[in-house]
Motif scaffolding. Structure first.
Motif, PDB file in Angstrom:
ATOM      1  N   PHE A  29     -10.089  49.175 -40.146  1.00 39.69           N
ATOM      2  CA  PHE A  29     -10.925  48.420 -41.086  1.00 39.69           C
ATOM      3  C   PHE A  29     -12.406  48.640 -40.800  1.00 39.69           C
ATOM      4  O   PHE A  29     -13.224  48.661 -41.711  1.00 39.69           O
ATOM      5  N   SER A  30     -12.753  48.752 -39.535  1.00 41.17           N
ATOM      6  CA  SER A  30     -14.166  48.776 -39.143  1.00 41.17           C
ATOM      7  C   SER A  30     -14.797  50.164 -39.194  1.00 41.17           C
ATOM      8  O   SER A  30     -15.991  50.300 -38.932  1.00 41.17           O
ATOM      9  N   ARG A  31     -14.025  51.175 -39.535  1.00 41.86           N
ATOM     10  CA  ARG A  31     -14.616  52.511 -39.687  1.00 41.86           C
ATOM     11  C   ARG A  31     -15.551  52.510 -40.891  1.00 41.86           C
ATOM     12  O   ARG A  31     -15.270  51.849 -41.890  1.00 41.86           O
ATOM     13  N   PRO A  32     -16.648  53.259 -40.840  1.00 39.78           N
ATOM     14  CA  PRO A  32     -17.562  53.302 -41.994  1.00 39.78           C
ATOM     15  C   PRO A  32     -16.859  53.703 -43.292  1.00 39.78           C
ATOM     16  O   PRO A  32     -17.146  53.153 -44.349  1.00 39.78           O
ATOM     17  N   ILE A  33     -15.926  54.638 -43.191  1.00 45.49           N
ATOM     18  CA  ILE A  33     -15.109  55.014 -44.343  1.00 45.49           C
ATOM     19  C   ILE A  33     -13.650  54.949 -43.875  1.00 45.49           C
ATOM     20  O   ILE A  33     -13.140  55.893 -43.269  1.00 45.49           O
ATOM     21  N   PRO A  34     -12.982  53.819 -44.129  1.00 47.82           N
ATOM     22  CA  PRO A  34     -11.611  53.680 -43.651  1.00 47.82           C
ATOM     23  C   PRO A  34     -10.635  54.567 -44.419  1.00 47.82           C
ATOM     24  O   PRO A  34     -10.911  54.977 -45.550  1.00 47.82           O
ATOM     25  N   LEU A  35      -9.516  54.837 -43.796  1.00 45.93           N
ATOM     26  CA  LEU A  35      -8.453  55.590 -44.457  1.00 45.93           C
ATOM     27  C   LEU A  35      -7.904  54.793 -45.637  1.00 45.93           C
ATOM     28  O   LEU A  35      -8.053  53.567 -45.681  1.00 45.93           O
ATOM     29  N   PRO A  36      -7.252  55.457 -46.588  1.00 43.95           N
ATOM     30  CA  PRO A  36      -6.628  54.730 -47.693  1.00 43.95           C
ATOM     31  C   PRO A  36      -5.676  53.646 -47.160  1.00 43.95           C
ATOM     32  O   PRO A  36      -5.033  53.822 -46.129  1.00 43.95           O
ATOM     33  N   MET A  37      -5.616  52.561 -47.868  1.00 39.37           N
ATOM     34  CA  MET A  37      -4.803  51.390 -47.564  1.00 39.37           C
ATOM     35  C   MET A  37      -5.379  50.554 -46.422  1.00 39.37           C
ATOM     36  O   MET A  37      -4.786  49.569 -46.020  1.00 39.37           O
ATOM     37  N   TYR A  38      -6.522  50.923 -45.899  1.00 37.60           N
ATOM     38  CA  TYR A  38      -7.258  50.105 -44.942  1.00 37.60           C
ATOM     39  C   TYR A  38      -8.610  49.704 -45.526  1.00 37.60           C
ATOM     40  O   TYR A  38      -9.456  49.169 -44.832  1.00 37.60           O
ATOM     41  N   HIS A  39      -8.828  49.991 -46.782  1.00 38.34           N
ATOM     42  CA  HIS A  39     -10.138  49.768 -47.386  1.00 38.34           C
ATOM     43  C   HIS A  39     -10.342  48.331 -47.841  1.00 38.34           C
ATOM     44  O   HIS A  39     -11.444  47.955 -48.202  1.00 38.34           O
ATOM     45  N   GLY A  40      -9.313  47.515 -47.819  1.00 38.10           N
ATOM     46  CA  GLY A  40      -9.462  46.123 -48.218  1.00 38.10           C
ATOM     47  C   GLY A  40      -8.277  45.294 -47.775  1.00 38.10           C
ATOM     48  O   GLY A  40      -7.235  45.830 -47.378  1.00 38.10           O
ATOM     49  N   ILE A  41      -8.438  43.985 -47.854  1.00 41.90           N
ATOM     50  CA  ILE A  41      -7.385  43.102 -47.354  1.00 41.90           C
ATOM     51  C   ILE A  41      -6.120  43.172 -48.203  1.00 41.90           C
ATOM     52  O   ILE A  41      -5.019  43.050 -47.689  1.00 41.90           O
ATOM     53  N   TRP A  42      -6.253  43.381 -49.507  1.00 38.24           N
ATOM     54  CA  TRP A  42      -5.056  43.392 -50.355  1.00 38.24           C
ATOM     55  C   TRP A  42      -4.236  44.655 -50.118  1.00 38.24           C
ATOM     56  O   TRP A  42      -3.011  44.585 -49.976  1.00 38.24           O
ATOM     57  N   SER A  43      -4.890  45.784 -50.071  1.00 38.68           N
ATOM     58  CA  SER A  43      -4.145  47.021 -49.836  1.00 38.68           C
ATOM     59  C   SER A  43      -3.469  46.982 -48.467  1.00 38.68           C
ATOM     60  O   SER A  43      -2.314  47.373 -48.326  1.00 38.68           O
ATOM     61  N   ALA A  44      -4.170  46.491 -47.475  1.00 41.60           N
ATOM     62  CA  ALA A  44      -3.601  46.433 -46.126  1.00 41.60           C
ATOM     63  C   ALA A  44      -2.466  45.415 -46.040  1.00 41.60           C
ATOM     64  O   ALA A  44      -1.525  45.599 -45.271  1.00 41.60           O
ATOM     65  N   SER A  45      -2.533  44.356 -46.840  1.00 44.51           N
ATOM     66  CA  SER A  45      -1.442  43.375 -46.800  1.00 44.51           C
ATOM     67  C   SER A  45      -0.200  43.898 -47.517  1.00 44.51           C
ATOM     68  O   SER A  45       0.915  43.503 -47.192  1.00 44.51           O
ATOM     69  N   PHE A  46      -0.383  44.788 -48.479  1.00 49.41           N
ATOM     70  CA  PHE A  46       0.763  45.351 -49.195  1.00 49.41           C
ATOM     71  C   PHE A  46       1.386  46.531 -48.451  1.00 49.41           C
ATOM     72  O   PHE A  46       2.599  46.709 -48.472  1.00 49.41           O
ATOM     73  N   ARG A  47       0.563  47.351 -47.801  1.00 45.39           N
ATOM     74  CA  ARG A  47       1.053  48.613 -47.259  1.00 45.39           C
ATOM     75  C   ARG A  47       0.915  48.749 -45.742  1.00 45.39           C
ATOM     76  O   ARG A  47       1.450  49.685 -45.172  1.00 45.39           O
TER      77      ARG A  47
END
Length: 129
Positions: free
Chosen positions: A78-96
Motif C-alpha cells: 500500500f505504501s509504495r509510491p505506485i502500488p501494484l494492481p489490487m493494492y491501490h485502494g482499500i476496496w480492491s485489496a479487500s476483494f482480492r
C-alpha cells in the motif's frame, strides 16, 4: 532494523494535518480507526480533519469506529509510491487481497473521501512494518 514507529506517527500526523484536500473538507471529518499491520496496531483519532491522537501501541480493547487489518506485506505494498494492481485502494485489496474492513461501515462511508485521501498519505509516509 525495526522502524521507528513514533517517528512514523509524527510524520503521518504532519502529513495529515497539512494536507490541503483534507483541510478543504475537514469540518465533519471526525472518527477513529485502527490500522492493524500485523506487527503494529495503530489507533488514529480524527477531529474536524485534524489528528487528535495517534496511539502506536493500540491494544485489542481500544475502541474505534472501524478497523483495517492486513498482513505487513500488504501494508508495505500500500505504501509504495505506485502500488501494484489490487493494492491501490482499500476496496480492491479487500476483494482480492488479505485486507479486512471491520467495524462501523456507516462511519467509514460518511468519511470516505477524507479517509481515502488520508489513507493515500501512506505513500508519502511509508508504514512502520
Amino acid at each position: 532494523m525495526k522502524p521507528d514507529i513514533k517517528a512514523w506517527a509524527r510524520k503521518y500526523e504532519s502529513l495529515t494535518n497539512n494536507d490541503e484536500t483534507i483541510a478543504a473538507m475537514a469540518l465533519y471529518y471526525t472518527c477513529s480507526f485502527i490500522f492493524d499491520m500485523e506487527h503494529a496496531r495503530i489507533l488514529i483519532e480524527m477531529h474536524d480533519g485534524k489528528v487528535k491522537r495517534i496511539e502506536t501501541n493500540a491494544g485489542p480493547m481500544d475502541a474505534c469506529d472501524f478497523l483495517l487489518k492486513a498482513s505487513a506485506a500488504t501494508w508495505r505494498e500500500f505504501s509504495r509510491p505506485i502500488p501494484l494492481p489490487m493494492y491501490h485502494g482499500i476496496w480492491s485489496a479487500s476483494f482480492r487481497r488479505d485486507l479486512k474492513i471491520e467495524g462501523n461501515h456507516l462511519v467509514l462511508m460518511k468519511n470516505l473521501r477524507n479517509f481515502t485521501v488520508q489513507f493515500e498519505l501512506l505513500r508519502k509516509s511509508g508504514v512502520p512494518v
